[in-house]
Design a protein around this motif. Sequence first.
Motif, PDB file in Angstrom:
ATOM      1  N   LEU A 184       0.313  -0.991   0.354  1.00 46.66           N
ATOM      2  CA  LEU A 184      -0.086   0.326   0.014  1.00 46.66           C
ATOM      3  C   LEU A 184       1.151   1.393   0.186  1.00 46.66           C
ATOM      4  O   LEU A 184       1.467   1.214   1.105  1.00 46.66           O
ATOM      5  N   LEU A 185       1.081   2.290  -0.732  1.00 46.61           N
ATOM      6  CA  LEU A 185       1.450   3.278  -1.244  1.00 46.61           C
ATOM      7  C   LEU A 185       0.851   4.121  -0.784  1.00 46.61           C
ATOM      8  O   LEU A 185       1.643   5.335  -0.388  1.00 46.61           O
ATOM      9  N   GLY A 186      -0.232   4.705  -0.920  1.00 47.49           N
ATOM     10  CA  GLY A 186      -1.001   5.916  -0.031  1.00 47.49           C
ATOM     11  C   GLY A 186      -2.417   6.115  -1.087  1.00 47.49           C
ATOM     12  O   GLY A 186      -2.612   4.980  -1.672  1.00 47.49           O
ATOM     13  N   THR A 187      -3.235   6.827   0.095  1.00 43.86           N
ATOM     14  CA  THR A 187      -4.305   7.068  -0.423  1.00 43.86           C
ATOM     15  C   THR A 187      -4.389   8.525  -1.411  1.00 43.86           C
ATOM     16  O   THR A 187      -4.140   8.997  -0.806  1.00 43.86           O
ATOM     17  N   ARG A 188      -5.633   8.986  -1.848  1.00 42.85           N
ATOM     18  CA  ARG A 188      -6.153   9.875  -2.403  1.00 42.85           C
ATOM     19  C   ARG A 188      -7.908  10.099  -2.521  1.00 42.85           C
ATOM     20  O   ARG A 188      -7.836   8.315  -2.239  1.00 42.85           O
ATOM     21  N   LYS A 189      -8.390  10.982  -1.687  1.00 46.61           N
ATOM     22  CA  LYS A 189      -9.605  11.763  -1.623  1.00 46.61           C
ATOM     23  C   LYS A 189     -10.576   9.929  -0.650  1.00 46.61           C
ATOM     24  O   LYS A 189     -11.650   9.903  -1.115  1.00 46.61           O
ATOM     25  N   LEU A 190      -9.774  10.448   0.046  1.00 44.88           N
ATOM     26  CA  LEU A 190      -9.997   9.651   1.424  1.00 44.88           C
ATOM     27  C   LEU A 190     -11.557  10.168   2.021  1.00 44.88           C
ATOM     28  O   LEU A 190     -10.832  11.174   2.781  1.00 44.88           O
TER      29      LEU A 190
ATOM     30  N   VAL B 109      -3.679   2.046  -9.724  1.00 47.54           N
ATOM     31  CA  VAL B 109      -4.480   2.882  -8.060  1.00 47.54           C
ATOM     32  C   VAL B 109      -6.036   1.572  -8.614  1.00 47.54           C
ATOM     33  O   VAL B 109      -6.426   1.440  -9.968  1.00 47.54           O
ATOM     34  N   PHE B 110      -7.066   2.118  -7.338  1.00 49.20           N
ATOM     35  CA  PHE B 110      -8.296   1.913  -7.802  1.00 49.20           C
ATOM     36  C   PHE B 110      -8.581   2.873  -7.063  1.00 49.20           C
ATOM     37  O   PHE B 110      -8.810   3.315  -5.759  1.00 49.20           O
ATOM     38  N   ASP B 111     -10.299   2.647  -7.367  1.00 44.27           N
ATOM     39  CA  ASP B 111     -11.411   3.250  -6.645  1.00 44.27           C
ATOM     40  C   ASP B 111     -11.946   2.232  -5.419  1.00 44.27           C
ATOM     41  O   ASP B 111     -11.908   1.515  -6.307  1.00 44.27           O
ATOM     42  N   CYS B 112     -11.882   2.772  -4.274  1.00 44.72           N
ATOM     43  CA  CYS B 112     -12.400   1.848  -3.348  1.00 44.72           C
ATOM     44  C   CYS B 112     -13.701   2.346  -2.676  1.00 44.72           C
ATOM     45  O   CYS B 112     -13.219   3.695  -2.470  1.00 44.72           O
ATOM     46  N   LYS B 113     -14.663   1.525  -2.696  1.00 37.69           N
ATOM     47  CA  LYS B 113     -15.760   2.376  -1.268  1.00 37.69           C
ATOM     48  C   LYS B 113     -16.194   0.637  -1.301  1.00 37.69           C
ATOM     49  O   LYS B 113     -16.172  -0.348  -1.085  1.00 37.69           O
ATOM     50  N   ILE B 114     -16.131   1.126   0.436  1.00 39.34           N
ATOM     51  CA  ILE B 114     -17.260   0.531   1.670  1.00 39.34           C
ATOM     52  C   ILE B 114     -18.514   0.664   1.726  1.00 39.34           C
ATOM     53  O   ILE B 114     -19.187   2.358   2.140  1.00 39.34           O
ATOM     54  N   MET B 115     -19.342  -0.107   1.892  1.00 40.76           N
ATOM     55  CA  MET B 115     -20.705   0.047   1.969  1.00 40.76           C
ATOM     56  C   MET B 115     -21.277  -0.408   2.798  1.00 40.76           C
ATOM     57  O   MET B 115     -21.288  -1.622   2.733  1.00 40.76           O
ATOM     58  N   HIS B 116     -22.520  -0.235   3.380  1.00 41.34           N
ATOM     59  CA  HIS B 116     -23.586  -0.974   4.448  1.00 41.34           C
ATOM     60  C   HIS B 116     -24.810  -0.252   3.489  1.00 41.34           C
ATOM     61  O   HIS B 116     -25.427   1.018   4.089  1.00 41.34           O
TER      62      HIS B 116
ATOM     63  N   VAL C 128      -7.375   4.291  -4.112  1.00 41.85           N
ATOM     64  CA  VAL C 128      -5.756   3.601  -3.516  1.00 41.85           C
ATOM     65  C   VAL C 128      -4.781   3.779  -4.177  1.00 41.85           C
ATOM     66  O   VAL C 128      -4.957   2.583  -5.608  1.00 41.85           O
ATOM     67  N   ASN C 129      -3.394   3.914  -4.151  1.00 42.84           N
ATOM     68  CA  ASN C 129      -2.387   3.166  -4.540  1.00 42.84           C
ATOM     69  C   ASN C 129      -1.178   2.210  -3.814  1.00 42.84           C
ATOM     70  O   ASN C 129      -1.185   2.495  -3.522  1.00 42.84           O
ATOM     71  N   VAL C 130      -1.374   1.340  -5.328  1.00 39.81           N
ATOM     72  CA  VAL C 130      -0.307   0.320  -4.452  1.00 39.81           C
ATOM     73  C   VAL C 130       0.740  -0.291  -5.655  1.00 39.81           C
ATOM     74  O   VAL C 130       0.287   0.575  -6.331  1.00 39.81           O
ATOM     75  N   PHE C 131       1.750  -1.196  -5.450  1.00 38.87           N
ATOM     76  CA  PHE C 131       2.128  -1.440  -5.866  1.00 38.87           C
ATOM     77  C   PHE C 131       2.826  -2.801  -5.768  1.00 38.87           C
ATOM     78  O   PHE C 131       2.562  -3.985  -4.576  1.00 38.87           O
ATOM     79  N   GLN C 132       2.648  -4.076  -6.659  1.00 36.57           N
ATOM     80  CA  GLN C 132       3.014  -5.685  -6.537  1.00 36.57           C
ATOM     81  C   GLN C 132       4.149  -5.796  -7.234  1.00 36.57           C
ATOM     82  O   GLN C 132       3.948  -6.365  -8.447  1.00 36.57           O
ATOM     83  N   PRO C 133       5.049  -5.800  -6.940  1.00 32.72           N
ATOM     84  CA  PRO C 133       6.328  -6.167  -7.610  1.00 32.72           C
ATOM     85  C   PRO C 133       6.393  -7.709  -7.929  1.00 32.72           C
ATOM     86  O   PRO C 133       5.764  -8.113  -7.770  1.00 32.72           O
ATOM     87  N   GLN C 134       7.089  -7.948  -9.448  1.00 33.12           N
ATOM     88  CA  GLN C 134       7.358  -9.175  -9.667  1.00 33.12           C
ATOM     89  C   GLN C 134       8.253 -10.690  -8.553  1.00 33.12           C
ATOM     90  O   GLN C 134       7.891 -11.125  -8.679  1.00 33.12           O
ATOM     91  N   ASP C 135       9.023  -9.695  -8.064  1.00 33.27           N
ATOM     92  CA  ASP C 135      10.078 -10.718  -6.714  1.00 33.27           C
ATOM     93  C   ASP C 135      10.163  -9.153  -5.718  1.00 33.27           C
ATOM     94  O   ASP C 135      10.495  -8.549  -6.083  1.00 33.27           O
ATOM     95  N   THR C 136       9.333  -9.810  -4.896  1.00 38.44           N
ATOM     96  CA  THR C 136       8.951  -8.807  -3.942  1.00 38.44           C
ATOM     97  C   THR C 136      10.664  -9.386  -2.763  1.00 38.44           C
ATOM     98  O   THR C 136      11.011  -8.541  -2.590  1.00 38.44           O
TER      99      THR C 136
END
Length: 158
Positions: free
Chosen positions: A89-95, A124-131, A141-149
């Motif tokens: 998890l690198l960070g968020t915007r518009k939280l 980058v992902f748009d994320c919503k939590i609903m109830h 949400v900004n994320v990074f998934q390397p091929q070789d951790t």
Amino acid sequence: MFDLSTLASQNVEQFIPHRQPMVLISNLLEYETDNLLTQTKISVTSPYFDDKLQGVPNYVGIEYMAQSIAALAGVEAHLREDIIRVGFLLGTRKLKMHIPHFKAGETYQTKVTRLYQEESGLAVFDCKIMHHQRVVAEANVNVFQPQDTSAYIAEATD
């Protein structure tokens, strides 16, 4: 080949690199290309449960989002017959958190939608939590998934 029709009955731990007690999402509900819907049930045994609040603080919602993103990557890895990789998890915007906490006895759904992804693994992902169909938390949400951790971590610590 992995059968998507049984997704909701699968153990979440098959799709994310987390293990108990740090598995925060309860179920995977629906998958479409670039999208995943997950569910989190809040109880007194939920990680980060606060007795005073009788729930989980709202800031834990960012981790519900991050684990849902990890689960999407895990579903996609299963579909490719690949391994589950660690992401960062690198960070968020518009939280925006529209509630003070996630209440005990309630169930929340998290929808993650991939907006952008580079070959490098940056996404980058748009994320919503609903109830009950109401958005109670949202973020990009900004994320990074390397091929070789391992190589990535070794390089970062040199």
